[in-house]
Structure formats: C-alpha cells, structure tokens
Design a protein around this motif. Structure first.
Motif, PDB file in Angstrom:
ATOM      1  N   VAL A 149       0.853  -1.183   0.000  1.00 33.66           N
ATOM      2  CA  VAL A 149       0.000   0.000   0.000  1.00 33.66           C
ATOM      3  C   VAL A 149       0.891   1.236   0.000  1.00 33.66           C
ATOM      4  N   THR A 150       0.770   2.036  -1.057  1.00 31.29           N
ATOM      5  CA  THR A 150       1.561   3.260  -1.192  1.00 31.29           C
ATOM      6  C   THR A 150       0.649   4.469  -1.006  1.00 31.29           C
ATOM      7  N   THR A 151       1.071   5.374  -0.146  1.00 31.12           N
ATOM      8  CA  THR A 151       0.312   6.598   0.100  1.00 31.12           C
ATOM      9  C   THR A 151       1.094   7.794  -0.416  1.00 31.12           C
ATOM     10  N   ILE A 152       0.495   8.525  -1.344  1.00 33.52           N
ATOM     11  CA  ILE A 152       1.106   9.740  -1.876  1.00 33.52           C
ATOM     12  C   ILE A 152       0.536  10.934  -1.108  1.00 33.52           C
ATOM     13  N   ALA A 163      -2.293  -5.537  -5.880  1.00 31.28           N
ATOM     14  CA  ALA A 163      -2.977  -6.833  -5.775  1.00 31.28           C
ATOM     15  C   ALA A 163      -4.257  -6.706  -4.955  1.00 31.28           C
ATOM     16  N   PRO A 164      -5.166  -5.823  -5.342  1.00 29.83           N
ATOM     17  CA  PRO A 164      -6.354  -5.569  -4.517  1.00 29.83           C
ATOM     18  C   PRO A 164      -7.330  -6.737  -4.440  1.00 29.83           C
ATOM     19  N   LYS A 196      -5.334  -0.716  -7.306  1.00 33.69           N
ATOM     20  CA  LYS A 196      -6.544   0.084  -7.127  1.00 33.69           C
ATOM     21  C   LYS A 196      -6.114   1.409  -6.531  1.00 33.69           C
ATOM     22  N   VAL A 197      -6.578   2.502  -7.108  1.00 33.34           N
ATOM     23  CA  VAL A 197      -6.198   3.842  -6.657  1.00 33.34           C
ATOM     24  C   VAL A 197      -7.422   4.551  -6.097  1.00 33.34           C
ATOM     25  N   THR A 198      -7.289   5.103  -4.913  1.00 38.46           N
ATOM     26  CA  THR A 198      -8.351   5.912  -4.325  1.00 38.46           C
ATOM     27  C   THR A 198      -7.779   7.267  -3.940  1.00 38.46           C
ATOM     28  N   GLY A 199      -8.621   8.275  -3.892  1.00 31.41           N
ATOM     29  CA  GLY A 199      -8.170   9.613  -3.517  1.00 31.41           C
ATOM     30  C   GLY A 199      -8.960  10.672  -4.251  1.00 31.41           C
ATOM     31  N   GLY A 200      -8.564  11.888  -4.041  1.00 31.39           N
ATOM     32  CA  GLY A 200      -9.286  13.012  -4.620  1.00 31.39           C
ATOM     33  C   GLY A 200      -8.649  13.560  -5.871  1.00 31.39           C
ATOM     34  N   THR A 205      -7.142   7.756 -10.396  1.00 30.95           N
ATOM     35  CA  THR A 205      -8.093   6.753  -9.924  1.00 30.95           C
ATOM     36  C   THR A 205      -8.558   5.794 -11.020  1.00 30.95           C
ATOM     37  N   GLY A 206      -8.344   6.153 -12.267  1.00 29.95           N
ATOM     38  CA  GLY A 206      -8.744   5.267 -13.351  1.00 29.95           C
ATOM     39  C   GLY A 206      -7.712   4.201 -13.664  1.00 29.95           C
ATOM     40  N   ALA A 207      -6.536   4.292 -13.061  1.00 23.09           N
ATOM     41  CA  ALA A 207      -5.471   3.328 -13.354  1.00 23.09           C
ATOM     42  C   ALA A 207      -5.761   1.992 -12.686  1.00 23.09           C
TER      43      ALA A 207
END
Length: 247
Positions: A149-152, A163-164, A196-200, A205-207
C-alpha cells in the motif's frame, strides 16, 4: 542465490527376454528422457535481497512515478531435499520488502508530493520461486492480496493498493553470479502489477495497473563465501520399453 550442485540422471537401457512359441523375442528399451527440474543451493542457507548499488526501485502509475533508492527483504533456501524440485520452481518464503529513500519517504515526479510504501503479509505469505531453464533461469515473486500500500502525500493525497483482488506474481530473469558479482533477480525491464487507486483531485483513480522496476542482488547471509545458485536437476527416468519388439 559458488556451490553449484547439478544432478543429472543418465539415460538407462533395459533389456527383457520373452519366449513366444518356439522363438526368442528381445525387447529393448530406448533412452528415457529426464524431466528438467531445479536445484537451489546452498540448501538451508539464509539470504538477503537488496537493490544493486547505484540502482533504484521505480513504481509508475499513469503519469506519476515513485522512485526509491532503498529496497530489501530476506529469505531462506529450503533445506535438502526440499531445495530440489523435479518439475517446477523451488519456492521459499521471504519477508515483505521495505521501500524507502535515504531512510524516508520516496520522491515522486509530481511537485511537492512524496510517497510512503508499507508492505504486509496480512492476507498471505510473500514468496520467491526460482526456476532453472537452459534458455535462462527466472525468479518469480508472489505478492499476497493487498500486500503493498503506497500513500502519496502533498498537493495530492492518494492511496495505491497492489494486488487488490488476490495474489499477484511478477517474474524476471535470474542472473547467475560471477567471481566479482553477486547473482541478481532482475525486474529492470518492467513488470505489470494490478492496482486500485483511491483519492481526490490529482489521483490517477482510473489506473488499474502499475509498472514496477528494480534489480536486486542476492547475498548468502549464512556463509559469505558462498553464492546462491540455480541449477538443473533431473527426475528419475522411466525404464518402460519404448522400442517395438523385434524377433
């Protein structure tokens, strides 16, 4: 991963005599083909995997690139006889790898943002499978579900989960060691990982896939005079007749 124990089973010939009526029929077996397998040595030794000096681990999601100059994990070669596989790779569990840049967060190509990566084995084990092949041996790292899990953080705040939906595997060439260089597991050509990408705003997020690049050197930490090797082993050949009987 140099003790290089290569086990080869020589083809065997077998003869049987059959009495049929008043004639003697000779049945001769032709050479049997041995299945190619893998032997990893030194059996039972521990090892570490770390970035080749001067290289980095890269993680590309859409147009965002994360670059880390530190990444490492450890593992142990199975003890004999489990360090040999008649068909398929020799698999060993490894610790979840670490990712950092000079001990801290990794920079990105997006202004005023950094990335922090946490790995885990909550949903399963990390493993490395080493497979011998005369055309070029390979290593496969398996990542458990949500194991990275990577947090930017910064101008954008995004979370990238690798690997979601289930375990994911990446495969790269195994480069044998030399007198002056340790063996390597090479992902530098780039391997694809489901994400899976989540955020604002500003988050990709489409990747659904990311490209990972890295080149790890493998060091025997049990005996520094040895190198980890991936060599050929062969299963026992069959002795069943293969030729047509002749009088």
């Amino acid at each position: 991963m140099s003790r290089n124990r290569v086990l080869r089973a020589a083809p065997l010939g077998a003869a049987a005599a059959l009495v049929a009526g008043v004639g003697l029929v000779a049945l001769t077996a032709g050479p049997a083909l041995a299945a190619t397998g893998t032997t990893v040595t030194p059996a039972g030794d521990s090892y570490s995997a770390s970035l080749v000096p001067g290289t980095t681990a890269g993680f590309v999601v859409g147009s965002t690139t994360v670059t880390c100059n530190q990444s490492a994990n450890t593992g142990t070669i199975p003890a004999a006889p489990d360090n040999s596989s008649a068909a398929g790779p020799v698999i060993s569990p490894v610790t979840p790898p670490t990712f950092a840049n000079n001990g801290g967060a990794c920079p990105t190509n997006v202004l005023f943002t950094t990335a922090t990566t946490a790995t885990n084995s909550t949903n399963g084990s990390w493993t490395i499978g080493l497979q011998y092949d005369a055309a070029g041996s390979t290593g496969t790292m398996t990542i458990p579900q949500a194991g990275v899990v990577t947090t930017i953080s910064g101008l954008a705040t995004c979370t990238i989960t690798v690997a979601p939906d289930g375990p994911a595997a990446i495969t790269g060439p195994w480069v044998a060691g030399t007198a002056t260089a340790a063996p390597q597991l090479d992902f530098s050509a780039g391997v694809s990982l489901p994400i899976k990408v989540t955020g604002g705003f500003g988050c990709p997020t489409g990747a659904t896939a990311a490209t990972f690049t890295a080149r790890y050197q493998i060091t025997d930490t049990t005996d520094g005079t040895q190198q980890v090797t991936v060599a050929e082993t062969a299963s026992a050949p069959t002795t069943d007749p293969t030729d047509t009987p002749s009088a």
